[in-house]
Design a protein around this motif. Structure first.
Motif, PDB file in Angstrom:
ATOM      1  N   TYR A   1     -18.640  -2.808   3.742  1.00 10.80           N
ATOM      2  CA  TYR A   1     -17.212  -2.990   3.479  1.00 10.80           C
ATOM      3  C   TYR A   1     -16.727  -1.995   2.430  1.00 10.80           C
ATOM      4  O   TYR A   1     -17.484  -1.506   1.599  1.00 10.80           O
ATOM      5  CB  TYR A   1     -16.931  -4.416   2.985  1.00 10.80           C
ATOM      6  N   VAL A   2     -15.421  -1.720   2.495  1.00  5.16           N
ATOM      7  CA  VAL A   2     -14.692  -1.042   1.417  1.00  5.16           C
ATOM      8  C   VAL A   2     -13.466  -1.885   1.125  1.00  5.16           C
ATOM      9  O   VAL A   2     -12.669  -2.163   2.026  1.00  5.16           O
ATOM     10  CB  VAL A   2     -14.256   0.387   1.796  1.00  5.16           C
ATOM     11  N   ILE A   3     -13.319  -2.302  -0.135  1.00  4.05           N
ATOM     12  CA  ILE A   3     -12.189  -3.121  -0.565  1.00  4.05           C
ATOM     13  C   ILE A   3     -11.319  -2.319  -1.525  1.00  4.05           C
ATOM     14  O   ILE A   3     -11.828  -1.681  -2.457  1.00  4.05           O
ATOM     15  CB  ILE A   3     -12.676  -4.407  -1.264  1.00  4.05           C
ATOM     16  N   PHE A   4     -10.014  -2.349  -1.280  1.00  6.43           N
ATOM     17  CA  PHE A   4      -9.048  -1.795  -2.227  1.00  6.43           C
ATOM     18  C   PHE A   4      -8.149  -2.931  -2.690  1.00  6.43           C
ATOM     19  O   PHE A   4      -7.324  -3.435  -1.928  1.00  6.43           O
ATOM     20  CB  PHE A   4      -8.232  -0.678  -1.586  1.00  6.43           C
ATOM     21  N   ASP A   5      -8.339  -3.331  -3.933  1.00  5.62           N
ATOM     22  CA  ASP A   5      -7.547  -4.401  -4.544  1.00  5.62           C
ATOM     23  C   ASP A   5      -6.430  -3.735  -5.342  1.00  5.62           C
ATOM     24  O   ASP A   5      -6.557  -3.482  -6.533  1.00  5.62           O
ATOM     25  CB  ASP A   5      -8.447  -5.258  -5.432  1.00  5.62           C
ATOM     26  N   ASP A   6      -5.337  -3.441  -4.670  1.00  7.44           N
ATOM     27  CA  ASP A   6      -4.240  -2.680  -5.270  1.00  7.44           C
ATOM     28  C   ASP A   6      -3.495  -3.510  -6.306  1.00  7.44           C
ATOM     29  O   ASP A   6      -2.983  -4.585  -6.010  1.00  7.44           O
ATOM     30  CB  ASP A   6      -3.286  -2.228  -4.163  1.00  7.44           C
ATOM     31  N   ALA A   7      -3.450  -2.984  -7.532  1.00  6.24           N
ATOM     32  CA  ALA A   7      -2.727  -3.667  -8.602  1.00  6.24           C
ATOM     33  C   ALA A   7      -1.465  -2.912  -9.005  1.00  6.24           C
ATOM     34  O   ALA A   7      -0.887  -3.169 -10.059  1.00  6.24           O
ATOM     35  CB  ALA A   7      -3.645  -3.829  -9.817  1.00  6.24           C
ATOM     36  N   SER A   8      -1.015  -1.986  -8.156  1.00  2.06           N
ATOM     37  CA  SER A   8       0.132  -1.148  -8.499  1.00  2.06           C
ATOM     38  C   SER A   8       1.453  -1.891  -8.406  1.00  2.06           C
ATOM     39  O   SER A   8       2.468  -1.439  -8.936  1.00  2.06           O
ATOM     40  CB  SER A   8       0.188   0.071  -7.576  1.00  2.06           C
ATOM     41  N   GLY A   9       1.457  -3.014  -7.698  1.00  2.15           N
ATOM     42  CA  GLY A   9       2.699  -3.732  -7.473  1.00  2.15           C
ATOM     43  C   GLY A   9       3.422  -3.295  -6.211  1.00  2.15           C
ATOM     44  O   GLY A   9       4.500  -3.814  -5.892  1.00  2.15           O
ATOM     45  N   ALA A  10       2.823  -2.343  -5.479  1.00  7.76           N
ATOM     46  CA  ALA A  10       3.442  -1.891  -4.233  1.00  7.76           C
ATOM     47  C   ALA A  10       3.502  -3.043  -3.234  1.00  7.76           C
ATOM     48  O   ALA A  10       2.603  -3.880  -3.164  1.00  7.76           O
ATOM     49  CB  ALA A  10       2.646  -0.731  -3.647  1.00  7.76           C
ATOM     50  N   ASP A  11       4.564  -3.089  -2.462  1.00  2.65           N
ATOM     51  CA  ASP A  11       4.745  -4.130  -1.463  1.00  2.65           C
ATOM     52  C   ASP A  11       3.734  -3.928  -0.342  1.00  2.65           C
ATOM     53  O   ASP A  11       3.779  -2.911   0.367  1.00  2.65           O
ATOM     54  CB  ASP A  11       6.165  -4.057  -0.902  1.00  2.65           C
ATOM     55  N   PRO A  12       2.784  -4.870  -0.130  1.00  7.12           N
ATOM     56  CA  PRO A  12       1.799  -4.665   0.934  1.00  7.12           C
ATOM     57  C   PRO A  12       2.421  -4.586   2.314  1.00  7.12           C
ATOM     58  O   PRO A  12       1.820  -4.025   3.236  1.00  7.12           O
ATOM     59  CB  PRO A  12       0.871  -5.874   0.797  1.00  7.12           C
ATOM     60  N   ALA A  13       3.627  -5.143   2.472  1.00  5.37           N
ATOM     61  CA  ALA A  13       4.296  -5.076   3.767  1.00  5.37           C
ATOM     62  C   ALA A  13       4.693  -3.647   4.134  1.00  5.37           C
ATOM     63  O   ALA A  13       5.048  -3.382   5.287  1.00  5.37           O
ATOM     64  CB  ALA A  13       5.534  -5.972   3.776  1.00  5.37           C
ATOM     65  N   LYS A  14       4.609  -2.723   3.157  1.00  4.05           N
ATOM     66  CA  LYS A  14       4.907  -1.316   3.436  1.00  4.05           C
ATOM     67  C   LYS A  14       3.692  -0.574   3.983  1.00  4.05           C
ATOM     68  O   LYS A  14       3.763   0.624   4.250  1.00  4.05           O
ATOM     69  CB  LYS A  14       5.430  -0.629   2.180  1.00  4.05           C
ATOM     70  N   GLY A  15       2.554  -1.277   4.137  1.00  5.07           N
ATOM     71  CA  GLY A  15       1.409  -0.673   4.796  1.00  5.07           C
ATOM     72  C   GLY A  15       1.757  -0.297   6.227  1.00  5.07           C
ATOM     73  O   GLY A  15       2.713  -0.824   6.812  1.00  5.07           O
ATOM     74  N   SER A  16       0.978   0.601   6.807  1.00  2.75           N
ATOM     75  CA  SER A  16       1.323   1.116   8.131  1.00  2.75           C
ATOM     76  C   SER A  16       1.104   0.103   9.254  1.00  2.75           C
ATOM     77  O   SER A  16       1.523   0.333  10.380  1.00  2.75           O
ATOM     78  CB  SER A  16       0.511   2.383   8.421  1.00  2.75           C
ATOM     79  N   ALA A  17       0.445  -1.017   8.955  1.00  2.37           N
ATOM     80  CA  ALA A  17       0.262  -2.076   9.954  1.00  2.37           C
ATOM     81  C   ALA A  17       0.187  -3.415   9.242  1.00  2.37           C
ATOM     82  O   ALA A  17      -0.283  -3.499   8.109  1.00  2.37           O
ATOM     83  CB  ALA A  17      -1.005  -1.831  10.766  1.00  2.37           C
ATOM     84  N   GLN A  18       0.645  -4.446   9.917  1.00  4.66           N
ATOM     85  CA  GLN A  18       0.566  -5.812   9.398  1.00  4.66           C
ATOM     86  C   GLN A  18      -0.124  -6.702  10.420  1.00  4.66           C
ATOM     87  O   GLN A  18       0.359  -7.776  10.786  1.00  4.66           O
ATOM     88  CB  GLN A  18       1.958  -6.356   9.046  1.00  4.66           C
ATOM     89  N   GLN A  19      -1.275  -6.240  10.878  1.00  8.36           N
ATOM     90  CA  GLN A  19      -2.088  -7.016  11.802  1.00  8.36           C
ATOM     91  C   GLN A  19      -3.535  -6.551  11.678  1.00  8.36           C
ATOM     92  O   GLN A  19      -3.813  -5.505  11.090  1.00  8.36           O
ATOM     93  CB  GLN A  19      -1.610  -6.843  13.247  1.00  8.36           C
ATOM     94  N   ILE A  20      -4.451  -7.353  12.219  1.00 10.99           N
ATOM     95  CA  ILE A  20      -5.851  -6.954  12.259  1.00 10.99           C
ATOM     96  C   ILE A  20      -5.979  -5.727  13.146  1.00 10.99           C
ATOM     97  O   ILE A  20      -5.458  -5.694  14.265  1.00 10.99           O
ATOM     98  CB  ILE A  20      -6.736  -8.089  12.803  1.00 10.99           C
ATOM     99  N   LEU A  21      -6.675  -4.712  12.658  1.00 13.58           N
ATOM    100  CA  LEU A  21      -6.863  -3.477  13.419  1.00 13.58           C
ATOM    101  C   LEU A  21      -8.334  -3.323  13.774  1.00 13.58           C
ATOM    102  O   LEU A  21      -9.178  -3.067  12.904  1.00 13.58           O
ATOM    103  CB  LEU A  21      -6.413  -2.270  12.591  1.00 13.58           C
ATOM    104  N   LYS A  22      -8.653  -3.502  15.031  1.00 12.95           N
ATOM    105  CA  LYS A  22      -9.999  -3.234  15.526  1.00 12.95           C
ATOM    106  C   LYS A  22     -10.057  -1.777  15.955  1.00 12.95           C
ATOM    107  O   LYS A  22      -9.249  -1.325  16.765  1.00 12.95           O
ATOM    108  CB  LYS A  22     -10.321  -4.163  16.697  1.00 12.95           C
ATOM    109  N   ILE A  23     -10.987  -1.024  15.389  1.00 13.21           N
ATOM    110  CA  ILE A  23     -10.973   0.430  15.533  1.00 13.21           C
ATOM    111  C   ILE A  23     -11.607   0.864  16.852  1.00 13.21           C
ATOM    112  O   ILE A  23     -12.721   0.453  17.177  1.00 13.21           O
ATOM    113  CB  ILE A  23     -11.713   1.098  14.356  1.00 13.21           C
ATOM    114  N   ASP A  24     -10.894   1.704  17.586  1.00 11.36           N
ATOM    115  CA  ASP A  24     -11.392   2.283  18.832  1.00 11.36           C
ATOM    116  C   ASP A  24     -11.524   3.793  18.628  1.00 11.36           C
ATOM    117  O   ASP A  24     -10.534   4.520  18.677  1.00 11.36           O
ATOM    118  CB  ASP A  24     -10.432   1.963  19.976  1.00 11.36           C
ATOM    119  N   ALA A  25     -12.753   4.240  18.388  1.00 15.45           N
ATOM    120  CA  ALA A  25     -12.980   5.654  18.063  1.00 15.45           C
ATOM    121  C   ALA A  25     -12.808   6.563  19.267  1.00 15.45           C
ATOM    122  O   ALA A  25     -12.823   7.794  19.118  1.00 15.45           O
ATOM    123  CB  ALA A  25     -14.375   5.828  17.476  1.00 15.45           C
ATOM    124  N   SER A  26     -12.621   5.999  20.465  1.00 18.67           N
ATOM    125  CA  SER A  26     -12.471   6.824  21.658  1.00 18.67           C
ATOM    126  C   SER A  26     -11.025   7.254  21.898  1.00 18.67           C
ATOM    127  O   SER A  26     -10.771   8.118  22.751  1.00 18.67           O
ATOM    128  CB  SER A  26     -12.972   6.066  22.889  1.00 18.67           C
TER     129      SER A  26
END
Length: 252
Positions: free
Chosen positions: A118-143
């Motif tokens: 795992y890699v965890i980023f526990d952001d303490a900047s106060g940025a709105d997490p809803a501004k992330g590029s996705a708001q759902q579980i992303l299962k990665i498809d490398a193809s």
């Protein structure tokens, strides 16, 4: 001054010493199960909220709640089903990877043993997490298709310029943490202080990293390793390489 070194991940510890016991998951966070969790932190910098390592756990179901961090995971053994508040379910099994964005309301359902990097980023900047590029579980498809990216500057190369492409799967709301898939034809780049923290998991090919002090290590498909910011490394891949990446660039 601390010398930054590349860290190769190992499922059971670098000397096969086994994983360390961790504190219990609070009962208030559980729907069922009495999970026993263990792990090793291979990298931890609390100042920037970045942690990477290996974790395993027995079966449990967590409560539906906002996920407290951004997390990228590579499942090594077992499987987990993530259930979102809207009912969407995503099952991730051994050999697959996924991202959970911070703040996403979801539930962890694990019917048996699981182990993951795992890699965890526990952001303490106060940025709105809803501004992330996705708001759902992303299962990665490398193809899936990737877009051509710029090659390293000519003055950094010790080989002809490679052809490279990438696909960003996720960027967090603070724009410090990204995860994606990248590939490249063979090339060799001079040793430089690495400009970011990056976990890499090789999907295809191999690469040899080295430093001016004589350290050298070759990583092959299936290997996972972490390059901390400031590590002075040379990249030399004599064959095509494809990888997952999880990058963190602190922004003050």
């Amino acid at each position: 001054m601390t010398i930054q070194r590349v860290i190769k991940f190992a499922e059971n510890g670098v000397n096969n010493e086994g994983l360390a016991s961790m504190s219990e998951i609070p009962a208030a966070e559980l729907v069922d199960g009495t999970p026993v969790q263990r792990g090793i932190e291979y990298f931890h910098d609390p100042k920037i909220g970045l942690t990477a390592g290996v974790w395993d756990c027995t079966a449990f179901t967590g409560k539906m709640s906002p996920y407290p961090v951004n997390e990228f995971m590579i499942v090594l053994e077992g499987a987990v089903t993530m259930v979102e508040a809207n009912g969407r379910e995503t099952t991730v099994s051994a050999g697959e990877s996924f991202v959970i964005p911070k703040g996403l309301v979801c539930q962890w359902r694990q019917s048996g043993y699981i182990k993951k990097y795992y890699v965890i980023f526990d952001d303490a900047s106060g940025a709105d997490p809803a501004k992330g590029s996705a708001q759902q579980i992303l299962k990665i498809d490398a193809s899936l298709p990737r877009t051509k990216t710029d090659s390293p500057a000519a003055n950094m190369l010790l080989s002809p310029s490679p052809e490279q492409s990438g696909r960003n799967w996720f960027e967090d709301g603070s724009r410090q943490w990204t995860m994606g898939v990248w590939d490249s034809t063979p090339y060799r780049r001079k040793a430089i202080p690495f400009p970011r923290h990056e976990l890499m998991h090789l999907l295809e090919g191999s690469v040899t990293l080295s430093d001016p002090d004589g350290w050298q290590q070759t990583f092959r498909a299936g290997d996972t390793f972490f390059v901390p910011m400031g590590a002075n490394v040379e990249w030399h891949s004599s064959e095509y390489v494809k990888k997952y990446y999880c990058i963190m660039i602190p922004r003050g």
